[in-house]
Design an enzyme around this catalytic site. Structure first.
Site: not given
Length: 251
Positions: A92, A128, A130, A158, A161
């Site tokens: 988490e 990034h 992506e 994010c 992206c």
């Protein structure tokens, strides 16, 4: 007394000869060493020690700040097993996991290329993963083909992206993209949720990685030396936790 005087003079001489071995000197040397490390690997170029100004406190020279280039995207076929186990662990709280790993499959339909696969890794300081995928891995994009693309990611995109992915999907209608993520990136932020919703509306399939997905990614994209992965104890529980959060966002 003579011995003591000789010791004091020796100490003074050593301090003068040491010069930069003061606290400030150590910090400047460390900055140089860190700059070499941040560039990746060991540099053979000398460090820029001449760019100084006499405007420091008490007239001490100041070292001009060095502008470091961003980390480059790392592309390859396989991931180091230790990196995979750390970066893809679906905990988490992802403290220290400041990279994005993207494992991809590209199916162009009935072509001689077959299914292409590979991995991208970023440092969140430059493009990034992506964005790099579309510029590096689809550089030979053919609008006459039908692309079925699957991503297995260490964390979900994010908001920036997400917007870039949506733009690709809207302009290249022959691309179908599925994203399976180990963790949700900052999913409590409103802009992140908006980005995930927009991705979903644009036709991108979003799902969290199941335990079976981790095993498949390990077998397909990791330099595992034919060793099976032993999934962490709470892998299934963490998947269910994240999948519930994602379902709440997308509903």
């Amino acid at each position: 007394m003579a011995d003591k005087s000789r010791m004091l003079r020796r100490k003074e001489r050593q301090e003068k000869e040491a010069g930069g071995n003061t606290r400030d000197g150590r910090e400047e040397n460390n900055e140089g060493e860190n700059a070499q490390c941040n560039r990746g690997g060991t540099s053979t170029e000398p460090l820029p020690t001449n760019d100084v100004t006499p405007n420091g406190k008490n007239g001490d020279p100041e070292v001009e700040p060095m502008e470091l280039p961003p980390f480059e995207i790392i592309a390859g076929d396989r991931i180091d097993p230790s990196a995979f186990k750390f970066q893809f662990k679906n905990v988490e709280y992802s403290s220290g996991r400041n990279k994005t790993f993207l494992c991809y499959l590209i199916d162009k339909g009935n072509t001689a290329d077959g299914i292409q696969r590979g991995c991208l890794e970023d440092e969140h300081t430059g493009p990034h993963a992506e964005e790099a995928f579309f510029t590096q891995c689809l550089s030979d994009y053919d609008p006459s083909l039908k692309y079925t693309i699957t991503w297995y990611m260490s964390s979900s995109p994010c908001s920036a992206c997400a917007a870039k992915i949506i733009d690709v999907l809207n302009t290249k209608k022959n691309i179908k993209l599925s994203i399976f993520a180990a963790r949700l990136f900052e999913f409590e932020e409103a802009e992140i949720q908006a980005g995930l919703k927009a991705l979903h509306r644009a036709g991108c399939k979003l799902r969290m990685m199941k335990p079976l997905d981790f095993s498949y990614t390990w077998d397909t994209f990791v330099e595992n030396e034919d060793q099976p992965i032993n999934l962490w104890e709470d892998c299934k529980d963490n998947y269910e936790y994240y999948q519930e959060k994602l379902s709440d966002i997308l509903q």
